[in-house]
Design an enzyme around this catalytic site. Structure first.
Site, PDB file in Angstrom:
ATOM      1  N   ASP A 118     -34.036  -7.114 -30.085  1.00 50.60           N
ATOM      2  CA  ASP A 118     -32.702  -7.377 -29.538  1.00 50.60           C
ATOM      3  C   ASP A 118     -31.706  -7.053 -30.655  1.00 50.60           C
ATOM      4  O   ASP A 118     -32.068  -6.468 -31.687  1.00 50.60           O
ATOM      5  CB  ASP A 118     -32.589  -8.818 -29.009  1.00 50.60           C
ATOM      6  CG  ASP A 118     -32.648  -9.853 -30.118  1.00 50.60           C
ATOM      7  OD1 ASP A 118     -32.907  -9.477 -31.294  1.00 50.60           O
ATOM      8  OD2 ASP A 118     -32.442 -11.046 -29.840  1.00 50.60           O
ATOM      9  N   HIS A 119     -30.451  -7.472 -30.463  1.00 52.39           N
ATOM     10  CA  HIS A 119     -29.414  -7.166 -31.459  1.00 52.39           C
ATOM     11  C   HIS A 119     -29.727  -7.787 -32.822  1.00 52.39           C
ATOM     12  O   HIS A 119     -29.460  -7.185 -33.861  1.00 52.39           O
ATOM     13  CB  HIS A 119     -28.046  -7.649 -30.962  1.00 52.39           C
ATOM     14  CG  HIS A 119     -28.038  -9.094 -30.568  1.00 52.39           C
ATOM     15  ND1 HIS A 119     -28.656  -9.542 -29.408  1.00 52.39           N
ATOM     16  CD2 HIS A 119     -27.528 -10.193 -31.164  1.00 52.39           C
ATOM     17  CE1 HIS A 119     -28.502 -10.850 -29.320  1.00 52.39           C
ATOM     18  NE2 HIS A 119     -27.835 -11.274 -30.380  1.00 52.39           N
ATOM     19  N   CYS A 154     -36.872 -10.281 -33.135  1.00 50.51           N
ATOM     20  CA  CYS A 154     -35.645 -10.941 -32.698  1.00 50.51           C
ATOM     21  C   CYS A 154     -35.251 -11.867 -33.852  1.00 50.51           C
ATOM     22  O   CYS A 154     -35.851 -11.791 -34.927  1.00 50.51           O
ATOM     23  CB  CYS A 154     -35.790 -11.661 -31.361  1.00 50.51           C
ATOM     24  SG  CYS A 154     -36.916 -13.066 -31.334  1.00 50.51           S
ATOM     25  N   GLY A 155     -34.260 -12.705 -33.658  1.00 51.09           N
ATOM     26  CA  GLY A 155     -33.781 -13.521 -34.769  1.00 51.09           C
ATOM     27  C   GLY A 155     -34.869 -14.389 -35.368  1.00 51.09           C
ATOM     28  O   GLY A 155     -35.148 -14.334 -36.574  1.00 51.09           O
ATOM     29  N   THR A 156     -35.503 -15.185 -34.528  1.00 52.34           N
ATOM     30  CA  THR A 156     -36.564 -16.083 -35.003  1.00 52.34           C
ATOM     31  C   THR A 156     -37.964 -15.547 -34.738  1.00 52.34           C
ATOM     32  O   THR A 156     -38.942 -16.081 -35.282  1.00 52.34           O
ATOM     33  CB  THR A 156     -36.487 -17.435 -34.262  1.00 52.34           C
ATOM     34  OG1 THR A 156     -36.610 -17.158 -32.851  1.00 52.34           O
ATOM     35  CG2 THR A 156     -35.184 -18.159 -34.535  1.00 52.34           C
ATOM     36  N   GLY A 183     -38.360 -16.072 -29.170  1.00 51.96           N
ATOM     37  CA  GLY A 183     -38.088 -15.594 -27.804  1.00 51.96           C
ATOM     38  C   GLY A 183     -38.982 -14.416 -27.442  1.00 51.96           C
ATOM     39  O   GLY A 183     -39.577 -14.381 -26.352  1.00 51.96           O
ATOM     40  N   ARG A 230     -34.150 -12.608 -38.812  1.00 54.18           N
ATOM     41  CA  ARG A 230     -33.133 -13.358 -39.560  1.00 54.18           C
ATOM     42  C   ARG A 230     -33.729 -14.178 -40.694  1.00 54.18           C
ATOM     43  O   ARG A 230     -33.013 -14.856 -41.426  1.00 54.18           O
ATOM     44  CB  ARG A 230     -32.340 -14.263 -38.618  1.00 54.18           C
ATOM     45  CG  ARG A 230     -31.386 -13.481 -37.730  1.00 54.18           C
ATOM     46  CD  ARG A 230     -30.531 -14.388 -36.864  1.00 54.18           C
ATOM     47  NE  ARG A 230     -29.505 -13.612 -36.184  1.00 54.18           N
ATOM     48  CZ  ARG A 230     -29.054 -13.853 -34.960  1.00 54.18           C
ATOM     49  NH1 ARG A 230     -29.546 -14.868 -34.261  1.00 54.18           N
ATOM     50  NH2 ARG A 230     -28.124 -13.099 -34.425  1.00 54.18           N
ATOM     51  N   ARG A 261     -67.080 -16.169 -34.870  1.00 54.64           N
ATOM     52  CA  ARG A 261     -66.645 -17.363 -34.138  1.00 54.64           C
ATOM     53  C   ARG A 261     -65.249 -17.182 -33.534  1.00 54.64           C
ATOM     54  O   ARG A 261     -64.899 -17.830 -32.550  1.00 54.64           O
ATOM     55  CB  ARG A 261     -66.687 -18.590 -35.057  1.00 54.64           C
ATOM     56  CG  ARG A 261     -65.648 -18.573 -36.166  1.00 54.64           C
ATOM     57  CD  ARG A 261     -65.877 -19.717 -37.150  1.00 54.64           C
ATOM     58  NE  ARG A 261     -64.802 -19.834 -38.126  1.00 54.64           N
ATOM     59  CZ  ARG A 261     -64.663 -19.045 -39.204  1.00 54.64           C
ATOM     60  NH1 ARG A 261     -65.519 -18.056 -39.408  1.00 54.64           N
ATOM     61  NH2 ARG A 261     -63.671 -19.236 -40.052  1.00 54.64           N
ATOM     62  N   HIS A 262     -64.471 -16.303 -34.131  1.00 54.74           N
ATOM     63  CA  HIS A 262     -63.111 -16.089 -33.620  1.00 54.74           C
ATOM     64  C   HIS A 262     -63.103 -15.335 -32.297  1.00 54.74           C
ATOM     65  O   HIS A 262     -62.196 -15.487 -31.501  1.00 54.74           O
ATOM     66  CB  HIS A 262     -62.271 -15.355 -34.659  1.00 54.74           C
ATOM     67  CG  HIS A 262     -62.167 -16.102 -35.950  1.00 54.74           C
ATOM     68  ND1 HIS A 262     -61.548 -17.332 -36.030  1.00 54.74           N
ATOM     69  CD2 HIS A 262     -62.626 -15.820 -37.182  1.00 54.74           C
ATOM     70  CE1 HIS A 262     -61.627 -17.767 -37.270  1.00 54.74           C
ATOM     71  NE2 HIS A 262     -62.277 -16.876 -37.996  1.00 54.74           N
ATOM     72  N   ARG A 311     -63.168 -17.750 -29.419  1.00 55.01           N
ATOM     73  CA  ARG A 311     -61.883 -18.439 -29.260  1.00 55.01           C
ATOM     74  C   ARG A 311     -60.837 -17.514 -28.635  1.00 55.01           C
ATOM     75  O   ARG A 311     -60.078 -17.924 -27.759  1.00 55.01           O
ATOM     76  CB  ARG A 311     -61.407 -18.949 -30.626  1.00 55.01           C
ATOM     77  CG  ARG A 311     -62.348 -20.006 -31.171  1.00 55.01           C
ATOM     78  CD  ARG A 311     -62.125 -20.291 -32.642  1.00 55.01           C
ATOM     79  NE  ARG A 311     -63.139 -21.222 -33.122  1.00 55.01           N
ATOM     80  CZ  ARG A 311     -63.361 -21.487 -34.401  1.00 55.01           C
ATOM     81  NH1 ARG A 311     -62.645 -20.893 -35.338  1.00 55.01           N
ATOM     82  NH2 ARG A 311     -64.294 -22.338 -34.753  1.00 55.01           N
TER      83      ARG A 311
HETATM   84  C1  RB5 Z   1     -30.145 -14.105 -30.620  1.00 43.94           C
HETATM   85  O1  RB5 Z   1     -29.036 -14.754 -31.096  1.00 43.94           O
HETATM   86  C2  RB5 Z   1     -31.389 -14.963 -30.819  1.00 43.94           C
HETATM   87  O2  RB5 Z   1     -31.369 -16.054 -29.988  1.00 43.94           O
HETATM   88  C3  RB5 Z   1     -32.635 -14.127 -30.587  1.00 43.94           C
HETATM   89  O3  RB5 Z   1     -32.641 -13.045 -31.451  1.00 43.94           O
HETATM   90  C4  RB5 Z   1     -33.979 -14.796 -30.812  1.00 43.94           C
HETATM   91  O4  RB5 Z   1     -34.027 -15.408 -32.067  1.00 43.94           O
HETATM   92  C5  RB5 Z   1     -34.469 -15.647 -29.740  1.00 43.94           C
HETATM   93  O5  RB5 Z   1     -35.572 -16.181 -29.801  1.00 43.94           O
END
Ligand code: RB5
Length: 150
Positions: free
Chosen positions: A11-12, A68-70, A73, A112, A135-136, A139
């Site tokens: 994403d952005h 994505c940022g984290t 998502g 990020r 073993r993996h 699972r």
């Molecule tokens: C965008 O602001 C942020 O929410 C997205 O990149 C992501 O981190 C979502 O999980």
């Protein structure tokens, strides 16, 4: 065997890093399929995770990369698809274990929270590390096939 195609999408929040990793993958000799986004303009991460996860799920490609940022998502969306094991990795060690123990086939990077150098090191480790099996294997099989269904 021909050149491996690796799809990559973000994403952005992951756009700038995604472009750098796409270039790095091409330099490593992969055939890069850049599935967007194509600018820093605000977008919705599911729009990019669905097409990539579908390709992995259907076996059109062996593995792919999402940002994505984290990373969260993107991983939520990708992991809804059968046969997709999307793992968020924030260090090379986590990426190594995601391959060795979980046979991760989608690398998800938290754009990020990692530097470009860290992201590159994570990507290289993830690409180079084989699944340990043993073993993996049992699972990992249970992810898509709860006991008794396979
Ligand atoms: C965008 O602001 C942020 O929410 C997205 O990149 C992501 O981190 C979502 O999980």
């Amino acid at each position: 065997m021909g050149t491996e195609t690796i799809p990559i999408a973000s994403d952005h929040a992951g756009f700038a890093l995604k472009e750098k990793l796409a270039r790095a993958l091409a330099e490593m000799g992969y055939d890069v399929e850049n599935l967007g986004t194509s600018s820093e303009a605000s977008t919705d991460y599911p729009d990019y995770a669905h097409p990539l996860a579908r390709e992995v799920s259907e076996g059109k490609v062996r593995r792919g990369v999402l940002l994505c940022g984290t990373g969260l998502g993107m991983s939520y969306v990708a992991n809804r698809y059968p046969n997709v094991r999307a793992g968020v990795a924030w260090t090379p060690e986590v990426a190594k274990l995601a391959r060795e123990h979980n046979d991760s086939n989608v690398l998800v990077l938290p754009a990020r929270f990692v530097t470009e150098a860290e992201a590159l090191a994570i990507l290289k480790t993830w690409l180079a590390t084989p699944f340990e099996g043993g073993r993996h294997e049992r699972r990992v099989d249970k992810i898509d096939h709860p006991e008794g269904t396979k």
